[in-house]
Design an enzyme around this catalytic site. Structure first.
Site, PDB file in Angstrom:
ATOM      1  CG  ASN A 123     -18.444   0.321  75.856  1.00  0.00           C
ATOM      2  OD1 ASN A 123     -18.280   1.443  76.327  1.00  0.00           O
ATOM      3  ND2 ASN A 123     -17.743  -0.146  74.848  1.00  0.00           N
ATOM      4  CB  CYS A 156     -18.210  -3.247  71.509  1.00  0.00           C
ATOM      5  SG  CYS A 156     -17.160  -2.661  72.864  1.00  0.00           S
TER       6      CYS A 156
END
Length: 183
Positions: A123, A156
């Site tokens: 991320n 995500c």
């Protein structure tokens, strides 16, 4: 050609290791795959075994031959060691000299002068975190070459830097590194 040790860690990008192994073996490289337990949640060892035509190593304590220590032997026979994808956790463990799984133990056992690379995948917030950046700098200071992540829409749902580099870019970086070392 070269003996390449590919370490696959627990990122959603682990599925791209199949393409990476396939392309490297098509170039006649011998590919040995190491996987963290988390990586096996994203792609099966059998997939990478079939593509590499070699046993996939999952456990630091799995000693298949009594006359050698497996993680030491794997490190010695490797011409190039690459972690792709490299998670924030694995980057941290490598930067701090941990050796509690097959990936980190082989990395720590690499003889001086062995070529080492890593391709981060995580991320954006994890990637830009100062702790991760410090760990990346530590790896670079200790001879690891980084294949930079790209900006992309991440699994995500966030958009930003942290996606695994394109597989072809990783293969190209490996080819360049091997040419530098004349393997």
């Amino acid at each position: 050609m070269a003996n390449i040790t590919l370490a696959v860690t627990g990122s959603i990008a682990a599925y791209k290791a199949a393409d990476l192994v396939s392309l490297l073996t098509k170039q006649k490289h011998q590919v040995t795959v190491l996987m963290t337990r988390a990586a096996t949640q994203f792609i099966t060892p059998l997939t990478l075994q079939v593509l590499s035509k070699n046993k996939v190593h999952l456990d630091i304590m799995d000693e298949e031959r009594t006359e050698v220590v497996n993680h030491i032997e794997l490190a010695k026979k490797s011409d190039l060691f690459i972690v792709a994808p490299a998670t924030a956790d694995t980057i941290s463990r490598l930067a701090h000299g941990a050796a509690n799984d097959i990936v980190s133990a082989v990395a720590l056992a690499l003889p001086s002068g062995k070529k080492k690379m890593f391709a981060p995948a995580m991320n954006t917030n994890m990637y830009v975190n100062p702790l991760t950046q410090e760990n990346i700098q530590t790896l670079k200071k200790n001879g690891f070459e980084m294949i930079a992540p790209k900006q992309s829409l991440l699994a995500c749902g966030d958009f930003g830097e942290g996606a695994l580099a394109d597989v072809q870019d990783i293969v190209t970086a490996v080819q360049i590194k091997l040419k530098e070392t004349r393997i």
